[in-house]
Design a protein around this motif. Structure first.
Motif: not given
Length: 200
Positions: A36, A43-45, A49-51, A60
């Motif tokens: 990723l 990116s990942r929050d 954890g959401n992409i 997302t």
């Protein structure tokens, strides 16, 4: 070619399938898994954890908890794609010589069987057709945006693949034009009989 006879339709479907296979030999995708962190703009929050994409567009990838108390599996969790924007799935129709035809495309996308599928004239998300990704313009999109010049036969919002997309909707459209239409590479016209035969 006699489009009215079943033999004529079968011959034409065979021709289209040969065209489709030949197009697939020259237009293909190569897909490779990458981390990723190597994807530009994704990116990942750190909290959820959401992409997501830095533009806030496209979609997302989120976590979903589902409960169906009376179902065979009463509860589960899964990743799901959240894409709240409405895409366009559009067929362009035109009558020539007293026969109505629709324009379809051989569409190359990762995830398609053999990389290729026979698709509507336009199959695009809003992020795609507004060119957030800086990609090429969507061919024939103008027929589905400029309603004053063409006859809208159908324009209905329908859901898409609810097991993978969260409440996603597309505009399923059929638009008829009387204008001359330039035939681009990767597109072909089908009569309704030919289209039904290929769906079968």
């Amino acid at each position: 070619m006699a489009h009215g006879s079943s033999g004529g339709i079968r011959d034409r479907v065979d021709d289209v399938q040969r065209w489709f296979s030949e197009f697939g030999r020259h237009a293909y995708t190569r897909v490779s898994p990458v981390p990723l962190d190597d994807l530009d703009g994704w990116s990942r929050d750190p909290v959820t954890g959401n992409i997501h994409h830095h533009s806030g567009r496209f979609f997302t990838v989120e976590g979903l908890s589902a409960q169906v108390p009376d179902g065979p599996v009463p509860r589960w969790t899964q990743p799901i794609i959240n894409q709240p924007e409405v895409g366009v799935l559009g067929l362009l129709a035109k009558e020539t010589g007293g026969v109505l035809r629709v324009l379809v495309q051989a569409k190359v996308e990762p995830g398609n069987r053999n990389g290729l599928q026979l698709s509507p004239t336009v199959q695009a998300t809003r992020s795609n057709y507004t060119r957030v990704h800086k990609g090429r313009a969507v061919p024939y999109l103008e027929y589905f945006r400029e309603h004053g010049r063409h006859r809208v036969v159908a324009d209905v919002r329908q859901s898409e693949q609810g097991a993978w997309f969260y409440r996603k909707r597309n505009r399923n459209m059929v638009v008829e034009t009387a204008e001359d239409v330039e035939l681009r590479d990767g597109f072909t016209w089908l009569t309704l009989g030919e289209l039904y035969a290929m769906l079968a």
